[in-house]
Write a protein that holds these residues in place. Structure first.
Motif, PDB file in Angstrom:
ATOM      1  N   CYS A 261      41.087 -13.674  -0.972  1.00 45.85           N
ATOM      2  CA  CYS A 261      41.786 -12.715  -0.130  1.00 45.85           C
ATOM      3  C   CYS A 261      42.329 -13.407   1.117  1.00 45.85           C
ATOM      4  O   CYS A 261      41.606 -14.130   1.808  1.00 45.85           O
TER       5      CYS A 261
ATOM      6  N   THR B  29      45.238 -10.721   7.184  1.00 45.92           N
ATOM      7  CA  THR B  29      46.095  -9.652   7.669  1.00 45.92           C
ATOM      8  C   THR B  29      46.707 -10.216   8.951  1.00 45.92           C
ATOM      9  O   THR B  29      45.990 -10.443   9.926  1.00 45.92           O
TER      10      THR B  29
ATOM     11  N   GLY C 105      36.408 -18.115  12.081  1.00 43.10           N
ATOM     12  CA  GLY C 105      35.809 -17.368  10.974  1.00 43.10           C
ATOM     13  C   GLY C 105      36.703 -17.447   9.744  1.00 43.10           C
ATOM     14  O   GLY C 105      36.253 -17.784   8.641  1.00 43.10           O
TER      15      GLY C 105
ATOM     16  N   ASN D 194      46.723 -13.774  -1.169  1.00 43.95           N
ATOM     17  CA  ASN D 194      47.676 -12.763  -0.695  1.00 43.95           C
ATOM     18  C   ASN D 194      47.830 -12.823   0.825  1.00 43.95           C
ATOM     19  O   ASN D 194      47.083 -13.512   1.515  1.00 43.95           O
TER      20      ASN D 194
ATOM     21  N   GLY E 240      36.139 -14.393  -0.706  1.00 38.63           N
ATOM     22  CA  GLY E 240      36.461 -13.885   0.623  1.00 38.63           C
ATOM     23  C   GLY E 240      35.215 -13.958   1.486  1.00 38.63           C
ATOM     24  O   GLY E 240      34.175 -14.474   1.043  1.00 38.63           O
TER      25      GLY E 240
ATOM     26  N   HIS F  93      36.072  -3.636  -0.063  1.00 42.23           N
ATOM     27  CA  HIS F  93      37.313  -4.218  -0.588  1.00 42.23           C
ATOM     28  C   HIS F  93      37.168  -4.799  -1.995  1.00 42.23           C
ATOM     29  O   HIS F  93      37.943  -4.464  -2.898  1.00 42.23           O
TER      30      HIS F  93
ATOM     31  N   LYS G 270      29.864 -11.006  15.283  1.00 37.06           N
ATOM     32  CA  LYS G 270      30.837 -11.531  14.331  1.00 37.06           C
ATOM     33  C   LYS G 270      32.157 -11.793  15.055  1.00 37.06           C
ATOM     34  O   LYS G 270      32.602 -10.949  15.834  1.00 37.06           O
ATOM     35  N   MET G 271      32.727 -12.972  14.792  1.00 35.68           N
ATOM     36  CA  MET G 271      34.037 -13.271  15.379  1.00 35.68           C
ATOM     37  C   MET G 271      35.059 -12.368  14.692  1.00 35.68           C
ATOM     38  O   MET G 271      35.195 -12.418  13.473  1.00 35.68           O
TER      39      MET G 271
END
Ligand code: 5CA
Ligand code: ZN
Length: 412
Positions: free
Chosen positions: A43, A46, A54, A81, A248, A256, A289-290
């Motif tokens: 994956c 975005t 990360g 993608n 991913g 997801h 979490k970053m």
């Protein structure tokens, strides 16, 4: 979409080993067993912000998979993608009074540059959601025809949803119980409270056009695609069913990857989507979490601009195991820079200790679920001896250089 440029991967002597990877769906470490062409889908981003460490850690983990398959003599069909239309992109564009298309193009271009700098081998197919809308629409049409999807009863916004009970094995990929799925669905882009859904956890396939949102005309009516179906359609249409690795970060295990698999399996008569579901741990910063949404980010491009050698970024991220959640720290980078210097000094010597066994141990560790900490320790041990001028093998320094290049992507 245009992919990024590749680097040559040298061949190394000795006997390659089959790659074993942890599979989230079975909870087991299992050998990957690709055919002549190994097939991997990872994956992509975005693109509403720059690549942070990360993201880099996750793509570097799958770059090792790519390299180990090449070492084992496979050709690799790698697909990735770009989620170039989705809510976060539109929200960021709105916040910054930016054009969402320009924002996506700019961040995707920066991502390609970062990947090239990090010497990540490129996907053969680098595919945007927008350019695949006809494929996605066709897939949703089939799901509706199969009875796996339905429209909500809302004349104004007749969105299309996936019926998660359709395949009969929803939840197999992540292995989460209902309560965990409900929590994560709400946290990670789901819409449990949308009126008209058959089940709160059913996922959006097609969002009917809203005022002031981009929309595409289609046989489903004007609208835009949901997130998970994008990856199902892109992967299935290029790799077919039962491809070797779906990858991913661990934040994608649910919803997801669960929905990508369920959509694809509903489309493909129940044939499994992927053979392995592989998830990288989360890189953190300051105890969290970053993430783009939290804004606690260290960008690859920032480090590059500061003159940090991308090989040191690789070594810093490989110092921890890809599946463990781990923090990014300045000390990690400083240690990696010192390690890189030592390695470079050792491979520039005219002789060193024998290196064939080092190559064999590197292969052992890396094919054992990408055990990079032990792989780095193995090179360290050779380097320490070489710097003590312990060895007399004139071919050894070049062999170590070639091997770290081929298997770790670290150019010395
Ligand atoms: N476009 C979707 C996937 S289809 C997406 O999740 N994009 S992303 O930009 O949010 O993330 C890109 C990749 O980086 C995903 O695999 C995600 O799991 C991974 N990732 C995001 N944050 C981190 C982090 N802090 N540590 C490790 N990997 C991360
Ligand atoms: Zn995806």
């Amino acid at each position: 979409m245009q992919t990024w440029s590749s680097v040559a991967v040298p061949r190394i002597p000795g006997t390659p080993r089959p790659l074993r990877l942890h599979d989230t769906a079975t909870g087991q470490l299992r050998p990957t067993a690709p055919g002549p062409v190994a097939r991997m889908y990872v994956c992509g981003i975005t693109p509403y912000d720059a690549t942070h460490l990360g993201h880099a850690a996750t793509y570097l983990a799958f770059d090792l998979v790519h390299r180990l398959w090449l070492d084992a003599g496979h050709e690799v069909h790698y697909v990735q993608n770009v989620t170039d239309i989705d809510d976060p992109l539109l929200e960021r564009a709105e916040r910054d009074q930016d054009d969402w298309v320009v924002l996506g193009m700019r961040e995707t271009a920066l991502f390609r540059e970062d990947m090239e700098a990090l010497r990540v081998l490129p996907p053969r197919d680098y595919i945007g959601a927008v350019e695949t809308i006809p494929e996605i629409v066709e897939a949703i049409g089939k799901l509706l025809a199969h009875g796996a999807a339905y429209r909500v009863d809302d004349p104004q916004y007749p969105d299309v949803y996936f019926d998660r009970s359709y395949t009969g094995r929803f939840g197999y990929e992540s292995g989460y119980d209902e309560a965990t799925m409900a929590t994560l669905f709400a946290e990670r882009g789901g819409d449990p409270d949308r009126p008209g859904k058959r089940d709160p956890l059913d996922a959006l396939l097609w969002r009917a056009a809203r005022p002031d949102e981009p929309a595409w005309d289609s046989e489903l009516g004007p609208g835009r695609p949901g997130w998970h179906i994008e990856c199902s359609a892109i992967a299935l249409n290029r790799l077919g069913t039962g491809f070797d690795v779906q990858g991913g970060g661990s934040d994608l295990a649910f919803p997801h990857h669960e929905f990508s698999a369920a959509h694809a399996e509903a489309l493909a008569g129940g044939h499994p989507f992927a053979r392995h579901y592989v998830h990288a741990g989360m890189i953190g910063l300051g105890g969290e979490k970053m993430s783009k949404s939290k804004g606690n980010l260290v960008f690859v491009s920032r480090l590059r601009a500061d003159g940090v050698d991308p090989a040191a970024i690789r070594l810093a991220l490989f110092a921890g195991h890809y599946r463990s959640d781990r923090p990014w720290t300045g000390a990690l980078l400083t240690e990696a820079q010192a390690r890189l210097e030592r390695w470079r000094e050792a491979v520039s010597l005219t002789a060193g200790p024998e290196a064939d066994s080092v190559v064999a141990r590197l292969r052992d560790h890396l094919t054992d679920d990408l055990d990079t900490p032990r792989a780095l320790a193995t090179v360290d041990a050779w380097v320490t001896e070489a710097l003590r001028r312990d060895g007399t093998d004139n071919a050894a320094p070049a062999l170590i250089r070639t091997t770290t290049d081929a298997l770790l992507g670290v150019a010395l």
